[in-house]
Design a protein around this motif. Structure first.
Motif, mmCIF file in Angstrom:
data_model
loop_
_atom_site.group_PDB
_atom_site.id
_atom_site.type_symbol
_atom_site.label_atom_id
_atom_site.label_comp_id
_atom_site.label_asym_id
_atom_site.label_seq_id
_atom_site.Cartn_x
_atom_site.Cartn_y
_atom_site.Cartn_z
ATOM 1 N N CYS A 48 0.866 -1.173 0.000
ATOM 2 C CA CYS A 48 0.000 0.000 0.000
ATOM 3 C C CYS A 48 0.903 1.223 0.000
ATOM 4 C CB CYS A 48 -0.955 0.005 1.189
ATOM 5 S SG CYS A 48 -0.183 0.281 2.794
ATOM 6 N N LEU A 49 0.385 2.356 -0.435
ATOM 7 C CA LEU A 49 1.226 3.547 -0.542
ATOM 8 C C LEU A 49 1.726 4.019 0.813
ATOM 9 C CD1 LEU A 49 -0.668 5.406 -3.375
ATOM 10 C CD2 LEU A 49 1.681 4.572 -3.439
ATOM 11 N N GLY A 50 0.876 3.984 1.828
ATOM 12 C CA GLY A 50 1.313 4.390 3.160
ATOM 13 C C GLY A 50 2.435 3.506 3.674
ATOM 14 N N GLY A 51 2.312 2.213 3.479
ATOM 15 C CA GLY A 51 3.346 1.275 3.898
ATOM 16 C C GLY A 51 4.634 1.465 3.131
ATOM 17 N N LEU A 52 4.509 1.784 1.854
ATOM 18 C CA LEU A 52 5.690 2.009 1.028
ATOM 19 C C LEU A 52 6.462 3.239 1.516
ATOM 20 C CD1 LEU A 52 6.962 0.627 -1.413
ATOM 21 C CD2 LEU A 52 5.631 2.130 -2.874
ATOM 22 N N ILE A 53 5.745 4.296 1.859
ATOM 23 C CA ILE A 53 6.389 5.508 2.393
ATOM 24 C C ILE A 53 7.108 5.182 3.709
ATOM 25 C CG2 ILE A 53 5.938 7.766 3.440
ATOM 26 C CD1 ILE A 53 5.660 8.013 0.511
ATOM 27 N N LYS A 54 6.432 4.469 4.601
ATOM 28 C CA LYS A 54 7.049 4.099 5.883
ATOM 29 C C LYS A 54 8.290 3.240 5.661
ATOM 30 C CE LYS A 54 2.873 4.191 8.686
ATOM 31 N NZ LYS A 54 1.916 3.385 9.459
ATOM 32 N N HIS A 55 8.194 2.303 4.735
ATOM 33 C CA HIS A 55 9.320 1.416 4.437
ATOM 34 C C HIS A 55 10.526 2.216 3.936
ATOM 35 C CE1 HIS A 55 11.691 -1.875 2.791
ATOM 36 N NE2 HIS A 55 11.666 -1.262 1.618
ATOM 37 N N VAL A 56 10.304 3.081 2.947
ATOM 38 C CA VAL A 56 11.406 3.867 2.383
ATOM 39 C C VAL A 56 12.041 4.743 3.463
ATOM 40 C CG1 VAL A 56 11.963 5.735 0.754
ATOM 41 C CG2 VAL A 56 10.568 3.798 0.004
ATOM 42 N N ALA A 57 11.218 5.355 4.303
ATOM 43 C CA ALA A 57 11.745 6.228 5.357
ATOM 44 C C ALA A 57 12.562 5.439 6.380
ATOM 45 C CB ALA A 57 10.605 6.965 6.046
ATOM 46 N N SER A 58 12.030 4.311 6.836
ATOM 47 C CA SER A 58 12.732 3.568 7.890
ATOM 48 C C SER A 58 13.992 2.889 7.372
ATOM 49 C CB SER A 58 11.805 2.549 8.555
ATOM 50 O OG SER A 58 11.481 1.503 7.674
ATOM 51 N N VAL A 59 13.937 2.334 6.185
ATOM 52 C CA VAL A 59 15.124 1.674 5.632
ATOM 53 C C VAL A 59 16.199 2.708 5.293
ATOM 54 C CG1 VAL A 59 16.002 0.304 3.704
ATOM 55 C CG2 VAL A 59 13.885 -0.370 4.848
ATOM 56 N N GLY A 60 15.786 3.850 4.738
ATOM 57 C CA GLY A 60 16.748 4.918 4.456
ATOM 58 C C GLY A 60 17.419 5.413 5.723
ATOM 59 N N GLU A 61 16.641 5.577 6.774
ATOM 60 C CA GLU A 61 17.204 6.004 8.055
ATOM 61 C C GLU A 61 18.187 4.961 8.588
ATOM 62 O OE1 GLU A 61 15.916 7.033 12.657
ATOM 63 O OE2 GLU A 61 14.373 6.427 11.229
ATOM 64 N N GLY A 62 17.817 3.694 8.485
ATOM 65 C CA GLY A 62 18.701 2.629 8.943
ATOM 66 C C GLY A 62 20.029 2.621 8.208
ATOM 67 N N TRP A 63 19.985 2.787 6.893
ATOM 68 C CA TRP A 63 21.218 2.803 6.114
ATOM 69 C C TRP A 63 22.071 4.014 6.451
ATOM 70 C CZ3 TRP A 63 23.720 -0.942 4.123
ATOM 71 C CH2 TRP A 63 23.063 -2.044 3.572
ATOM 72 N N MET A 64 21.450 5.163 6.686
ATOM 73 C CA MET A 64 22.237 6.349 7.036
ATOM 74 C C MET A 64 22.862 6.205 8.426
ATOM 75 S SD MET A 64 22.368 8.185 4.378
ATOM 76 C CE MET A 64 22.252 6.701 3.398
ATOM 77 N N ARG A 65 22.145 5.558 9.341
ATOM 78 C CA ARG A 65 22.737 5.277 10.653
ATOM 79 C C ARG A 65 23.909 4.309 10.499
ATOM 80 N NH1 ARG A 65 17.832 3.920 13.103
ATOM 81 N NH2 ARG A 65 18.820 2.131 14.038
ATOM 82 N N PHE A 66 23.791 3.374 9.581
ATOM 83 C CA PHE A 66 24.875 2.440 9.284
ATOM 84 C C PHE A 66 26.125 3.210 8.844
ATOM 85 C CE2 PHE A 66 27.183 0.061 6.007
ATOM 86 C CZ PHE A 66 27.522 -1.099 6.685
ATOM 87 N N VAL A 67 25.939 4.233 8.005
ATOM 88 C CA VAL A 67 27.073 5.041 7.540
ATOM 89 C C VAL A 67 27.749 5.732 8.717
ATOM 90 C CG1 VAL A 67 27.692 7.115 6.225
ATOM 91 C CG2 VAL A 67 26.206 5.397 5.199
#
Length: 123
Positions: A48-67
């Motif tokens: 769903c679009l709402g879930g897709l937005i949440k997914h992109v935000a949380s995964v992007g945040e996780g990867w940036m924290r990884f950096v």
């Protein structure tokens, strides 16, 4: 007190601009949706679009924290896959390129979902 200005090199500037463009396109795809539409699952998948937005935000945040923090920042192990070499090392640039590619790919998914919901397309 003086204020310092951070100047990025041209490559970083270009990469961050590309990420901003991909994120803006994703957000634009969801503009003017109701909560019900954002939660709709118009295809055979559970997307769903709402879930897709949440997914992109949380995964992007996780990867940036990884950096910034290193592998200990990841809250889950990467799945076994040819592109997730066990013990592999990723540079900040590689992570950013990955996040840009994933965001752009999910923006394409969002376009399909949005068109299925109300016929609206990104262009």
């Amino acid at each position: 007190m003086t204020e310092e200005t951070l100047t990025l090199d041209p490559e970083r500037t270009a990469l961050l601009a590309e990420l901003a463009t991909a994120r803006a396109a994703l957000v634009t795809t969801t503009r003017d949706l109701t909560d019900e539409q954002a939660g709709a699952r118009p295809t055979a998948s559970a997307l769903c679009l709402g879930g897709l937005i949440k997914h992109v935000a949380s995964v992007g945040e996780g990867w940036m924290r990884f950096v910034v923090e290193g592998p200990s920042a990841m809250t889950y192990d990467l799945p076994e896959a040819p592109w997730n070499e066990p013990g592999g090392v990723r540079s900040a640039r590689q992570v950013l390129v990955h996040v840009i590619a994933e965001t752009a790919q999910h923006t394409g998914h969002a376009d399909i979902l949005r068109e299925s919901i109300d016929g609206r397309t990104a262009s």
